[in-house]
Motif scaffolding. Structure first.
Motif, mmCIF file in Angstrom:
data_model
loop_
_atom_site.group_PDB
_atom_site.id
_atom_site.type_symbol
_atom_site.label_atom_id
_atom_site.label_comp_id
_atom_site.label_asym_id
_atom_site.label_seq_id
_atom_site.Cartn_x
_atom_site.Cartn_y
_atom_site.Cartn_z
ATOM 1 N N PHE A 140 1.093 -1.408 0.311
ATOM 2 C CA PHE A 140 -0.345 0.193 0.058
ATOM 3 C C PHE A 140 1.085 1.295 -0.337
ATOM 4 O O PHE A 140 0.565 2.169 -0.943
ATOM 5 N N ILE A 141 2.745 1.302 1.323
ATOM 6 C CA ILE A 141 2.679 2.570 0.786
ATOM 7 C C ILE A 141 3.599 2.672 -0.483
ATOM 8 O O ILE A 141 3.943 3.725 -0.615
ATOM 9 N N GLY A 142 4.185 1.464 -1.053
ATOM 10 C CA GLY A 142 4.982 1.394 -2.251
ATOM 11 C C GLY A 142 3.555 2.342 -3.424
ATOM 12 O O GLY A 142 4.463 3.130 -4.493
ATOM 13 N N ASP A 143 2.469 1.201 -3.588
ATOM 14 C CA ASP A 143 1.915 2.154 -4.663
ATOM 15 C C ASP A 143 1.068 3.604 -4.039
ATOM 16 O O ASP A 143 1.033 4.554 -5.185
ATOM 17 N N ASN A 201 9.797 5.387 -0.035
ATOM 18 C CA ASN A 201 9.190 5.761 1.234
ATOM 19 C C ASN A 201 8.457 4.915 2.359
ATOM 20 O O ASN A 201 8.741 4.631 3.209
ATOM 21 N N VAL A 202 8.829 3.665 1.528
ATOM 22 C CA VAL A 202 8.692 2.079 2.816
ATOM 23 C C VAL A 202 9.173 2.100 3.805
ATOM 24 O O VAL A 202 8.824 2.157 4.572
ATOM 25 N N PHE A 203 10.260 2.193 3.346
ATOM 26 C CA PHE A 203 11.756 1.934 4.376
ATOM 27 C C PHE A 203 11.977 3.260 5.169
ATOM 28 O O PHE A 203 11.843 3.229 6.002
ATOM 29 N N PHE A 204 11.604 4.595 4.066
ATOM 30 C CA PHE A 204 11.417 5.540 4.872
ATOM 31 C C PHE A 204 10.442 5.771 6.781
ATOM 32 O O PHE A 204 10.664 6.097 7.784
ATOM 33 N N ILE A 205 9.402 5.578 6.046
ATOM 34 C CA ILE A 205 8.465 5.588 6.591
ATOM 35 C C ILE A 205 8.766 4.074 7.839
ATOM 36 O O ILE A 205 8.545 4.470 9.482
ATOM 37 N N THR A 206 8.678 2.962 7.778
ATOM 38 C CA THR A 206 9.599 1.873 8.444
ATOM 39 C C THR A 206 10.181 2.163 9.341
ATOM 40 O O THR A 206 10.259 1.727 10.614
ATOM 41 N N GLY A 207 11.631 2.654 9.020
ATOM 42 C CA GLY A 207 12.045 3.195 10.177
ATOM 43 C C GLY A 207 11.936 4.722 10.864
ATOM 44 O O GLY A 207 12.577 3.886 11.579
ATOM 45 N N GLY A 208 10.930 4.954 10.451
ATOM 46 C CA GLY A 208 10.446 6.373 11.527
ATOM 47 C C GLY A 208 9.912 5.008 12.545
ATOM 48 O O GLY A 208 9.409 6.244 13.742
#
Length: 399
Positions: free
Chosen positions: A156-159, A165-172
């Motif tokens: 969902f985040i990727g699409d 941003n998948v990695f940035f959001i998960t890292g956050g």
């Protein structure tokens, strides 16, 4: 509020986010690797499998090491190390310029993990046997739900926002887990230097080696069973959809349905295991799960598959907390971290093994045989639990 109850809920959040961090990459890996400059389809598939699986294999190696460290210096330091390390590593995956940097970071992610081991050990050692079933039931939902919902989250985040941003959001999110752990999780740790053993000495010291081995095998089979469908779910759903759009989204929801059911059933079955016995819950849940896998091979549409996956999650909800509760009961507190480290290793190996097994069976025999083989493994595990755990415990209680 008791200290362990507060710790439980903050550990739950951290384990849930960590589970997402381990698995959110699955649906976007092929596309991300393509964007990193690899365009050969066969090579993309090979590198995707390597990048996904290497984290779980390396985690299986390092989980007992971090479990030993948790028994030596405390569980909270391990939680802080794992959450901060993963937040940096996962966030850095959004900056990679080629696939080899990505694989290297996935390897480092496997090295730095250990959050689940430390959380499980912390709660297990802070609760009584009467409280453990419910508490470990709650905790088990976090890791399983995070791992199963992670692919849907990543897709969902990727699409919606882009793959980096998948990695940035998960890292956050992982960094938030680090901050909450630092501020709110409490531990009164006293090191017991008399209980420092090598792995061989540890095994010889355990009072119930046979039961421990059976529980480690069961943890392996559970993860293998859950993830045997992971590599074939999108293909299977596409066969069932008959021109329905958004196959990837439907496949993610189908795969994650068992995670939602697990959240519902695990705490309740954890409480039930305290009343009727963990060995009964493990045995019955394995049999029911084995039965539910069989009709998944005969479904006619994805909604039937989704419903059966939901029922499967309800059955699986009783397994992980019951396994952890029994491990807690038969393991001295001073060795709990190392033994749970081996349990988490078994689960990671099961995750990797399930992904490989599902793909290989589907390739050689067909998709529907994945469900038959997985069902057989669960029945065999139930048979072993019956002779090695159920009969042994009930024989001892009847004396």
């Amino acid at each position: 509020m008791k200290m362990w109850r507060r710790n439980l809920w903050f550990c739950w959040f951290g384990m849930f986010v960590t589970g997402i961090g381990m698995s959110q990459i699955a649906p976007i890996l092929p596309i991300y690797i393509n964007k990193l400059g690899v365009h050969n389809t066969g090579l993309i598939e090979q590198l995707s499998g390597l990048a996904f699986g290497i984290t779980f294999v390396v985690s299986a190696i390092f989980s007992p090491i971090w479990g030993k460290a948790a028994d030596k210096i405390g569980r909270k330091p391990m939680l802080l190390r794992a959450s901060l390390g993963m937040s940096i590593i996962v966030g850095s995956m959004g900056f990679v310029s080629n696939v080899y940097e990505l694989i290297g970071l996935r390897l480092l992610q496997g090295v730095i993990t250990g959050f689940s081991t430390a959380c499980t050990t912390l709660i297990a050692t802070q609760t009584t046997n009467e409280e453990a079933g419910w508490a470990l039931g709650i905790l088990s939902t976090a890791n399983i739900a995070g791992s199963l919902l992670g692919p849907t989250f990543g897709g969902f985040i990727g699409d919606t926002f882009g793959f980096r941003n998948v990695f940035f959001i998960t890292g956050g999110l992982l960094f938030i887990a680090f901050i909450t752990t630092l501020l709110f999780i409490k531990e009164d740790f006293v090191r017991n230097e008399k209980m420092e053993f090598s792995t061989k000495e540890l095994w010889n010291t355990l009072p119930q080696r046979g039961l421990t081995l059976t529980m480690l095998l069961t943890a392996f089979v559970l993860s293998l069973s859950l993830y045997s469908i992971e590599p074939i779910i999108t293909v299977y759903v596409s066969e069932l959809c008959n021109h329905i759009k958004d196959v990837a989204v439907i496949a993610g929801v189908v795969f994650s349905a068992s995670g939602l059911a697990n959240i519902i059933s695990a705490p309740r079955l954890g409480k039930l295991s305290n009343k009727v016995g963990v060995e009964k819950v493990i045995l019955i849940s394995l049999i029911i799960a084995g039965i539910i896998y069989i009709p998944q091979a005969f479904v006619k549409n994805p909604w039937q598959l989704m419903g059966l996956r939901f029922l499967l999650g309800l059955a699986f909800g009783g397994l992980t907390p019951a396994v952890n509760t029994l491990i807690k009961r038969i393991t001295p507190n001073e060795l709990t971290g190392r033994v749970f480290g081996f349990s988490i290793s078994a689960q990671y190996l099961g995750t990797f093994g399930g992904s490989v097994l599902g793909g290989q069976i589907s390739s050689f025999l067909g998709i529907r045989y994945v469900f038959f083989v997985t069902s057989t493994l669960l029945f065999l595990n139930a048979l072993w639990v019956y002779f090695k755990v159920y009969k042994k415990i009930n024989k001892g209680s009847s004396k």
